[in-house]
Enzyme design. Structure first.
Site, PDB file in Angstrom:
ATOM      1  N   ASN A 111      69.595 -22.183 -20.123  1.00  0.00           N
ATOM      2  CA  ASN A 111      70.401 -21.043 -20.547  1.00  0.00           C
ATOM      3  C   ASN A 111      70.742 -20.115 -19.410  1.00  0.00           C
ATOM      4  O   ASN A 111      71.171 -19.044 -19.604  1.00  0.00           O
ATOM      5  CB  ASN A 111      70.049 -20.079 -21.601  1.00  0.00           C
ATOM      6  CG  ASN A 111      69.752 -21.069 -22.923  1.00  0.00           C
ATOM      7  OD1 ASN A 111      70.577 -21.718 -23.374  1.00  0.00           O
ATOM      8  ND2 ASN A 111      68.812 -20.931 -23.671  1.00  0.00           N
ATOM      9  N   HIS A 145      62.587 -17.835   9.875  1.00  0.00           N
ATOM     10  CA  HIS A 145      62.503 -18.617  11.215  1.00  0.00           C
ATOM     11  C   HIS A 145      61.519 -18.010  11.753  1.00  0.00           C
ATOM     12  O   HIS A 145      61.097 -16.686  11.757  1.00  0.00           O
ATOM     13  CB  HIS A 145      63.773 -18.461  11.802  1.00  0.00           C
ATOM     14  CG  HIS A 145      64.912 -19.517  11.706  1.00  0.00           C
ATOM     15  ND1 HIS A 145      65.020 -20.709  12.262  1.00  0.00           N
ATOM     16  CD2 HIS A 145      65.962 -19.273  10.775  1.00  0.00           C
ATOM     17  CE1 HIS A 145      66.123 -21.321  11.704  1.00  0.00           C
ATOM     18  NE2 HIS A 145      66.675 -20.485  10.788  1.00  0.00           N
ATOM     19  N   SER A 174      76.622  -9.311  -8.526  1.00  0.00           N
ATOM     20  CA  SER A 174      77.383  -9.937  -7.678  1.00  0.00           C
ATOM     21  C   SER A 174      76.786  -9.456  -6.086  1.00  0.00           C
ATOM     22  O   SER A 174      76.603  -8.204  -5.940  1.00  0.00           O
ATOM     23  CB  SER A 174      78.651  -9.434  -7.885  1.00  0.00           C
ATOM     24  OG  SER A 174      79.620  -9.899  -6.802  1.00  0.00           O
ATOM     25  N   ALA A 192      74.697  -4.938  -7.937  1.00  0.00           N
ATOM     26  CA  ALA A 192      75.506  -5.520  -7.032  1.00  0.00           C
ATOM     27  C   ALA A 192      75.241  -5.034  -5.553  1.00  0.00           C
ATOM     28  O   ALA A 192      75.211  -3.946  -5.311  1.00  0.00           O
ATOM     29  CB  ALA A 192      76.889  -5.249  -7.535  1.00  0.00           C
ATOM     30  N   THR A 197      63.950  -7.723  -0.557  1.00  0.00           N
ATOM     31  CA  THR A 197      62.877  -8.202   0.485  1.00  0.00           C
ATOM     32  C   THR A 197      61.557  -8.349   0.027  1.00  0.00           C
ATOM     33  O   THR A 197      60.751  -8.720   0.541  1.00  0.00           O
ATOM     34  CB  THR A 197      63.193  -7.363   1.628  1.00  0.00           C
ATOM     35  OG1 THR A 197      62.609  -6.021   1.183  1.00  0.00           O
ATOM     36  CG2 THR A 197      64.440  -7.232   2.361  1.00  0.00           C
ATOM     37  N   LYS A 198      61.284  -7.625  -1.355  1.00  0.00           N
ATOM     38  CA  LYS A 198      59.927  -7.492  -1.641  1.00  0.00           C
ATOM     39  C   LYS A 198      60.136  -7.437  -3.215  1.00  0.00           C
ATOM     40  O   LYS A 198      60.860  -7.536  -3.931  1.00  0.00           O
ATOM     41  CB  LYS A 198      59.433  -6.347  -1.412  1.00  0.00           C
ATOM     42  CG  LYS A 198      59.919  -4.924  -2.079  1.00  0.00           C
ATOM     43  CD  LYS A 198      59.273  -3.681  -1.240  1.00  0.00           C
ATOM     44  CE  LYS A 198      60.040  -2.600  -1.884  1.00  0.00           C
ATOM     45  NZ  LYS A 198      59.466  -1.063  -1.341  1.00  0.00           N
TER      46      LYS A 198
END
Length: 219
Positions: A111, A145, A174, A192, A197-198
């Protein structure tokens, strides 16, 4: 066939039935060489599915038109029941040609859905739980990287992967970007355009590009 609202005109109903039937036919033939499959399987026009032997789909899975599903992954791509992959969304665990390392792959629970124009870079492990709503233009990057050596190019230093987990019952708005190494706790809402980052605690609401904690949904 989908349930059709009685207020929709006969012409519109006919169009919906025709388009759905075509998706079912495409799903039948394109599903023949998948690793595992359950029917019905709906595939929109111009959807690209490669390395099918690494892909498993549950019942009522939908790959919308122009989506790109690249299956070359060490652990494959696994889609639960009632999963939708939106238009122009790309799921890529490895490069097109399998050059270099083969990525880990993706597991997506029942779902759950990814909106149009999404990007899922699952070279590292990505797990998306059940009942997860992911809006349009959301990007997930399970890879970073390496760049510590100043005497050689970044490109030649390779990558590292920690993986991404989105737990059950989350709503990802979004344009959200989720970077490698993040776990988003169950029941959380990401506004949105937010850059994540954590880790995000369960039942949280996060908004803006500074990853600012707004409030808990509890109390």
């Amino acid at each position: 066939m989908p349930s059709i609202n009685k207020n929709i005109s006969k012409v519109d109903k006919g169009h919906i039935y025709i388009q759905t039937t075509l998706k079912v036919f495409r799903g039948f033939f394109k599903g023949l060489f998948l690793h595992e499959r359950k029917y019905p399987f709906f595939v929109g026009k111009h959807a690209q599915i490669t390395h099918k032997s690494h892909i498993s789909v549950g019942k009522n899975v939908k790959f919308e038109p122009y989506s790109e599903i690249h299956g070359l992954a060490r652990h494959g791509l696994k889609f639960g029941n009632n999963v939708t992959i939106g238009r122009y969304t790309t799921i890529r665990p490895s490069s097109y040609y399998g050059v270099g390392n083969i990525g880990y792959g993706l597991k997506m629970g029942n779902n759950s859905s990814i909106g149009p124009f999404g990007f899922v870079g699952c070279s590292g492990k990505i797990i998306i739980g059940k009942n997860v709503m992911i809006g349009p233009r959301v990007s997930l990057f399970a890879e970073n990287h390496n760049f510590t050596d100043l005497h050689t190019t970044i490109k030649s230093q390779g990558v590292n992967n920690k993986g991404i987990v989105i737990e059950d019952d989350c709503w990802i708005g979004s344009g959200v970007i989720i970077l490698d190494g993040v776990t988003i706790g169950h029941g959380s809402i990401i506004g949105a355009g937010t850059l994540i980052t954590k880790d995000v605690p369960p039942e949280s609401v996060m908004i803006d590009k500074r990853n600012r904690f707004i409030k808990s949904r509890i109390n």
